[in-house]
Design a protein around this motif. Sequence first.
Motif, PDB file in Angstrom:
ATOM      1  N   VAL A 272      27.664  26.753   9.164  1.00 37.04           N
ATOM      2  CA  VAL A 272      26.249  27.112   9.269  1.00 37.04           C
ATOM      3  C   VAL A 272      25.464  26.473   8.135  1.00 37.04           C
ATOM      4  N   ALA A 273      25.964  26.633   6.915  1.00 31.63           N
ATOM      5  CA  ALA A 273      25.250  26.127   5.739  1.00 31.63           C
ATOM      6  C   ALA A 273      25.131  24.610   5.780  1.00 31.63           C
ATOM      7  N   PHE A 274      26.238  23.920   6.064  1.00 30.55           N
ATOM      8  CA  PHE A 274      26.185  22.467   6.032  1.00 30.55           C
ATOM      9  C   PHE A 274      25.575  21.872   7.288  1.00 30.55           C
ATOM     10  N   GLY A 275      25.609  22.601   8.394  1.00 25.77           N
ATOM     11  CA  GLY A 275      24.891  22.122   9.573  1.00 25.77           C
ATOM     12  C   GLY A 275      23.400  22.035   9.308  1.00 25.77           C
ATOM     13  N   LEU A 276      22.837  23.073   8.679  1.00 30.01           N
ATOM     14  CA  LEU A 276      21.407  23.068   8.357  1.00 30.01           C
ATOM     15  C   LEU A 276      21.085  22.048   7.271  1.00 30.01           C
ATOM     16  N   MET A 277      21.952  21.951   6.279  1.00 30.47           N
ATOM     17  CA  MET A 277      21.706  20.992   5.201  1.00 30.47           C
ATOM     18  C   MET A 277      21.765  19.552   5.727  1.00 30.47           C
ATOM     19  N   ASP A 278      22.751  19.260   6.572  1.00 29.39           N
ATOM     20  CA  ASP A 278      22.894  17.903   7.102  1.00 29.39           C
ATOM     21  C   ASP A 278      21.758  17.535   8.050  1.00 29.39           C
ATOM     22  N   PHE A 279      21.167  18.541   8.700  1.00 27.44           N
ATOM     23  CA  PHE A 279      20.084  18.269   9.640  1.00 27.44           C
ATOM     24  C   PHE A 279      18.847  17.726   8.937  1.00 27.44           C
ATOM     25  N   SER A 280      18.834  17.827   7.614  1.00 32.09           N
ATOM     26  CA  SER A 280      17.734  17.232   6.849  1.00 32.09           C
ATOM     27  C   SER A 280      17.682  15.720   7.049  1.00 32.09           C
ATOM     28  N   SER A 281      18.809  15.101   7.457  1.00 28.54           N
ATOM     29  CA  SER A 281      18.823  13.662   7.699  1.00 28.54           C
ATOM     30  C   SER A 281      17.910  13.273   8.857  1.00 28.54           C
TER      31      SER A 281
ATOM     32  N   LYS B 159      26.236  12.815   0.855  1.00 30.84           N
ATOM     33  CA  LYS B 159      25.251  13.769   1.381  1.00 30.84           C
ATOM     34  C   LYS B 159      25.127  14.997   0.489  1.00 30.84           C
ATOM     35  N   ASP B 160      26.234  15.429  -0.102  1.00 23.24           N
ATOM     36  CA  ASP B 160      26.203  16.585  -0.998  1.00 23.24           C
ATOM     37  C   ASP B 160      25.157  16.419  -2.095  1.00 23.24           C
ATOM     38  N   PHE B 161      25.066  15.191  -2.633  1.00 20.88           N
ATOM     39  CA  PHE B 161      24.177  14.949  -3.772  1.00 20.88           C
ATOM     40  C   PHE B 161      22.849  14.306  -3.371  1.00 20.88           C
ATOM     41  N   SER B 162      22.556  14.216  -2.069  1.00 22.73           N
ATOM     42  CA  SER B 162      21.267  13.664  -1.640  1.00 22.73           C
ATOM     43  C   SER B 162      20.069  14.460  -2.145  1.00 22.73           C
ATOM     44  N   PRO B 163      20.209  15.789  -2.429  1.00 20.48           N
ATOM     45  CA  PRO B 163      19.058  16.496  -3.009  1.00 20.48           C
ATOM     46  C   PRO B 163      18.541  15.909  -4.315  1.00 20.48           C
TER      47      PRO B 163
ATOM     48  N   ASP C 298       0.844  -1.195   0.000  1.00 19.21           N
ATOM     49  CA  ASP C 298       0.000   0.000   0.000  1.00 19.21           C
ATOM     50  C   ASP C 298       0.881   1.248   0.000  1.00 19.21           C
ATOM     51  N   SER C 299       1.962   1.190  -0.787  1.00 17.24           N
ATOM     52  CA  SER C 299       2.929   2.289  -0.782  1.00 17.24           C
ATOM     53  C   SER C 299       2.611   3.287  -1.887  1.00 17.24           C
ATOM     54  N   SER C 300       3.140   4.495  -1.720  1.00 13.93           N
ATOM     55  CA  SER C 300       2.987   5.514  -2.749  1.00 13.93           C
ATOM     56  C   SER C 300       4.109   5.356  -3.767  1.00 13.93           C
ATOM     57  N   THR C 301       3.961   6.010  -4.915  1.00 13.36           N
ATOM     58  CA  THR C 301       4.971   5.876  -5.967  1.00 13.36           C
ATOM     59  C   THR C 301       6.295   6.520  -5.561  1.00 13.36           C
ATOM     60  N   SER C 302       6.257   7.480  -4.637  1.00 16.41           N
ATOM     61  CA  SER C 302       7.478   8.170  -4.210  1.00 16.41           C
ATOM     62  C   SER C 302       8.262   7.383  -3.177  1.00 16.41           C
ATOM     63  N   ASP C 303       7.671   6.311  -2.638  1.00 13.54           N
ATOM     64  CA  ASP C 303       8.322   5.596  -1.538  1.00 13.54           C
ATOM     65  C   ASP C 303       9.658   4.993  -1.942  1.00 13.54           C
ATOM     66  N   ILE C 304       9.834   4.648  -3.201  1.00 12.15           N
ATOM     67  CA  ILE C 304      11.107   4.071  -3.619  1.00 12.15           C
ATOM     68  C   ILE C 304      12.230   5.090  -3.454  1.00 12.15           C
ATOM     69  N   PHE C 305      11.951   6.374  -3.740  1.00 16.01           N
ATOM     70  CA  PHE C 305      12.965   7.409  -3.566  1.00 16.01           C
ATOM     71  C   PHE C 305      13.177   7.717  -2.079  1.00 16.01           C
ATOM     72  N   ILE C 306      12.089   7.685  -1.309  1.00 17.35           N
ATOM     73  CA  ILE C 306      12.200   7.905   0.132  1.00 17.35           C
ATOM     74  C   ILE C 306      13.030   6.797   0.758  1.00 17.35           C
ATOM     75  N   LEU C 307      12.838   5.561   0.289  1.00 17.96           N
ATOM     76  CA  LEU C 307      13.610   4.420   0.805  1.00 17.96           C
ATOM     77  C   LEU C 307      15.102   4.622   0.560  1.00 17.96           C
ATOM     78  N   HIS C 308      15.481   4.971  -0.663  1.00 17.37           N
ATOM     79  CA  HIS C 308      16.898   5.160  -0.984  1.00 17.37           C
ATOM     80  C   HIS C 308      17.477   6.349  -0.227  1.00 17.37           C
ATOM     81  N   LEU C 309      16.683   7.404  -0.062  1.00 20.04           N
ATOM     82  CA  LEU C 309      17.145   8.559   0.701  1.00 20.04           C
ATOM     83  C   LEU C 309      17.368   8.188   2.164  1.00 20.04           C
ATOM     84  N   ALA C 310      16.492   7.345   2.719  1.00 17.94           N
ATOM     85  CA  ALA C 310      16.643   6.899   4.107  1.00 17.94           C
ATOM     86  C   ALA C 310      17.905   6.053   4.271  1.00 17.94           C
TER      87      ALA C 310
END
Length: 296
Positions: free
Chosen positions: A259-268, A117-121, A69-81
């Motif tokens: 500052v920049a990478f602290g905020l970016m990394d906190f996305s994890s 992490k740089d290319f996780s976006p 019962d997954s959404s189509t985006s879950d495959i990308f969310i899985l790899h990002l996780a």
Amino acid sequence: MEASYVNSSVLFVSHRPLNYTFGEKTVYERCRDMPAVLIWYLCLQFINMFLGIPANLVVLWLIHKNKGDSSTSDIFILHLAVLDVLFCLIPPLELANIVFINNSSSWNVLYFFYGTKDFSPLFLSCICLDRYVAVVHPITFTKLKDRKHRAVLAMGVWVIILAYAAAKCAGNITNFEKVFTAMILAAFAFMVFCNIVILWALRQSGPGKDEMHPVKKRAFKMVLIILAIIVFNYFPPVALFPFQDYFSPDVFFCYIHYVAFGLMDFSSTIQPMLYLTKEKLRLSLSCCKTSTTHIQ
């Protein structure tokens, strides 16, 4: 500034900010007169480790559990996780390298993880693209929904990420920092564009000017939250790094960079928390529907 420590003509606009002469001063000694942001950055990294790892593992478990019962985006969310779990393992090594040692081998390990992490976006951009097509081009989305192109796209993104991370370890490519700058600017613009168009489409799809279907209203709020998080996590490097020449090397190295990478990394941590909040809301709504059915 010690010439043996920094080549001030080479500023790396990525997790790897400067060229080091290994065995000289550590990063903390370099920033001894302005350590506040560096300490703040390390605290965020350990929050990532203690909160981000379990949160991402729960996301992986939920996606596996609900794959029927997954959404189509879950495959990308899985790899990002998966990527975020691996990245959240590095704070102990990072603390040791920043504060106590300055060893080329340990830095190369960190550079590889920084590169991932740089290319996780790119995975976030895939999620935004998937939702954009679903909302703005629903007929096309329906035709492509059950095809394997998402898995192929995810594998392609991994190839790009690993190639970039390996090149970052090498550290001898001329103007390599421009690759990250170009990617983060393009990904940020693309994600903001997709989410703004989605918000506009959802807003316009209501039966009246001030009315919106409850399901679409929830989708509207969720996309709005995602847009806010994208801006919060990725706007600092987008806004600050193109203007690095306006800062002194010490200020850029000890303040702006962390500052920049602290905020970016906190996305994890923020990204899996958002997913878990969405899943909790979905389960609550399912329970409400079930209770209503039983009452009837």
